[in-house]
Design a protein around this motif. Sequence first.
Motif, PDB file in Angstrom:
ATOM      1  N   ASP A   9       0.806  -1.226   0.000  1.00 54.01           N
ATOM      2  CA  ASP A   9       0.000   0.000   0.000  1.00 54.01           C
ATOM      3  C   ASP A   9       0.837   1.274   0.000  1.00 54.01           C
ATOM      4  O   ASP A   9       0.312   2.354  -0.234  1.00 54.01           O
ATOM      5  N   THR A  10       2.133   1.177   0.274  1.00 57.60           N
ATOM      6  CA  THR A  10       2.971   2.373   0.398  1.00 57.60           C
ATOM      7  C   THR A  10       4.007   2.498  -0.708  1.00 57.60           C
ATOM      8  O   THR A  10       4.876   3.363  -0.641  1.00 57.60           O
ATOM      9  N   THR A  11       3.937   1.629  -1.725  1.00 58.72           N
ATOM     10  CA  THR A  11       4.951   1.613  -2.776  1.00 58.72           C
ATOM     11  C   THR A  11       4.297   1.589  -4.149  1.00 58.72           C
ATOM     12  O   THR A  11       3.075   1.495  -4.266  1.00 58.72           O
TER      13      THR A  11
END
Length: 143
Positions: A114-116
């Motif tokens: 979710d963060t990349t």
Amino acid sequence: METSGGSRTTARRVPGQERGARPGDDAGEPCDLVTVPARQGLEAVDILRRAGTAPKVGPVLHDGPCDTLGFLVPPGTAAGWDMPGSACTQTNGRGLRLPAEPPVIGSDWLLHPDTTGPVTDPALLREALGEAARLLEAADRCR
């Protein structure tokens, strides 16, 4: 699970993995997994994250018991992967959906899907792993 380098890993399939899914999505592309020693992988993550403003690194798994990092890369990468000191596991076209929980028992996300970006570009990863190996070799000579 057999890797392209002939070594064996202890990856376990997670219920709910579906054909054609991307990490964190219900639809998308399958992926392969490049596995490297944690020390070199951590250096490569730093190199990739410093390489500019756009996301240069996708989701990364940390397998503590094996002391390795796994970089998600596009499907088909394993067919041409020849980086010494690493292995690339194919999904053989079956697709791989990686849920919020890591797919390998004893592992955890270093960089959560979710963060990349969706996956790491294999050419950029190869360059970063080479640079990381040179940096670690130089540091080890200084000891």
